[in-house]
Design an enzyme around this catalytic site. Structure first.
Site, PDB file in Angstrom:
ATOM      1  N   ASP A 148      -0.407   3.590 -18.037  1.00  0.00           N
ATOM      2  CA  ASP A 148      -1.194   2.784 -17.837  1.00  0.00           C
ATOM      3  C   ASP A 148      -2.633   3.034 -18.500  1.00  0.00           C
ATOM      4  O   ASP A 148      -3.191   3.803 -18.441  1.00  0.00           O
ATOM      5  CB  ASP A 148      -1.307   3.234 -16.357  1.00  0.00           C
ATOM      6  CG  ASP A 148      -2.904   2.136 -15.384  1.00  0.00           C
ATOM      7  OD1 ASP A 148      -2.611   1.605 -15.975  1.00  0.00           O
ATOM      8  OD2 ASP A 148      -3.001   2.857 -14.361  1.00  0.00           O
ATOM      9  N   GLY A 191     -14.777   6.109  -6.678  1.00  0.00           N
ATOM     10  CA  GLY A 191     -13.902   4.875  -6.978  1.00  0.00           C
ATOM     11  C   GLY A 191     -12.419   5.391  -6.138  1.00  0.00           C
ATOM     12  O   GLY A 191     -12.380   6.432  -5.218  1.00  0.00           O
ATOM     13  N   GLY A 239      -8.682   3.173  -5.536  1.00  0.00           N
ATOM     14  CA  GLY A 239      -7.848   1.859  -6.187  1.00  0.00           C
ATOM     15  C   GLY A 239      -7.343   1.960  -5.244  1.00  0.00           C
ATOM     16  O   GLY A 239      -6.729   2.051  -3.963  1.00  0.00           O
ATOM     17  N   VAL A 261     -11.108   8.707  -4.766  1.00  0.00           N
ATOM     18  CA  VAL A 261     -11.134  10.009  -6.042  1.00  0.00           C
ATOM     19  C   VAL A 261     -12.766  10.137  -5.422  1.00  0.00           C
ATOM     20  O   VAL A 261     -12.900   9.056  -5.167  1.00  0.00           O
ATOM     21  CB  VAL A 261     -11.515   9.607  -7.413  1.00  0.00           C
ATOM     22  CG1 VAL A 261     -12.109  10.860  -8.190  1.00  0.00           C
ATOM     23  CG2 VAL A 261      -9.988   9.357  -7.915  1.00  0.00           C
ATOM     24  N   PHE A 282      -3.871   2.848  -4.776  1.00  0.00           N
ATOM     25  CA  PHE A 282      -3.003   3.723  -4.011  1.00  0.00           C
ATOM     26  C   PHE A 282      -3.952   5.079  -3.795  1.00  0.00           C
ATOM     27  O   PHE A 282      -3.222   6.361  -3.664  1.00  0.00           O
ATOM     28  CB  PHE A 282      -1.145   4.234  -4.509  1.00  0.00           C
ATOM     29  CG  PHE A 282      -0.546   3.510  -5.269  1.00  0.00           C
ATOM     30  CD1 PHE A 282       0.117   2.725  -3.870  1.00  0.00           C
ATOM     31  CD2 PHE A 282      -0.878   2.358  -6.068  1.00  0.00           C
ATOM     32  CE1 PHE A 282       0.837   1.714  -3.660  1.00  0.00           C
ATOM     33  CE2 PHE A 282      -0.219   1.500  -6.268  1.00  0.00           C
ATOM     34  CZ  PHE A 282       1.199   1.358  -4.919  1.00  0.00           C
TER      35      PHE A 282
END
Length: 202
Positions: free
Chosen positions: A186, A68, A70, A75, A72
């Protein structure tokens, strides 16, 4: 911290401000880098991609795939060829030592009986321009993956008993986190990992 407001409440400055976080970490005694699973490297984050071999101290890891990405962090799934142990590598730029610090707080504050409800970081590697966190691999994806699987079905609805199970698991996990005096900030479906027996918040 501001003076007390009507009703006895006090307002604090933005707790997610980078300068504030850096200041808080600098006050830790002993320092975070003294933790046996926290390593500092005087260089930039190494190039990481699928099929690369990543050397972290005495360990060599084979990077298998991107799991994955994002704003910042990226992974990756990785494997230790010597032990066949699979894990997650979370590569962040800039570095995020706060995440590892919170992990140490979870270890210290949560009873062992509920620690498994939240993701765990095995080790943190801090570089000049970023960080790499080694964590547990969860084979069943995220709650968002599960929701999307049902959305692709003809009735597009997750069965109510399963919805109830996930709702209870989420509320129980957040309750334990708040009891440890930690706010996640979050909470969303893709931050809940599906394991063999539970839903884990990362």
């Amino acid at each position: 911290m501001s003076p007390a407001e009507p009703g006895g409440l006090r307002l604090v400055s933005d707790p997610w401000d980078a300068n504030r976080i850096s200041d808080l970490l600098s006050r830790l005694r002993p320092p975070l880098t003294s933790h046996p699973c926290c390593y500092s490297w005087p260089c930039a984050v190494p190039s990481i991609g699928p099929k690369n071999i990543l050397s972290l101290g005495s360990s060599s890891l084979r990077v298998d795939a991107v799991l994955g990405q994002g704003a910042f962090a990226t992974v990756f799934q990785a494997t230790n060829p010597a032990t066949s142990d699979r894990m997650v590598l979370k590569v962040q730029k800039p570095a995020n030592p706060w995440e590892f610090y919170i992990n140490t707080c979870l270890d210290a504050r949560l009873p062992p009986s509920v620690r498994h409800l939240l993701g765990s970081i095995r080790s943190a590697h801090l570089f000049l321009d970023g960080s790499i966190m080694l964590g547990e691999l969860h084979n069943y994806g995220t709650l968002l993956n599960a929701v999307n699987l049902f959305r692709a079905q003809s009735d597009k609805v997750m069965p109510p008993p399963l919805v109830l199970h996930f709702a209870i698991s989420i509320l129980h996990t957040v309750e334990q986190l708040h009891a440890a005096r930690i706010i996640h900030a979050d909470i969303k479906p893709d931050n809940f990992l599906l394991g063999d027996r539970c839903v884990r918040l990362r």
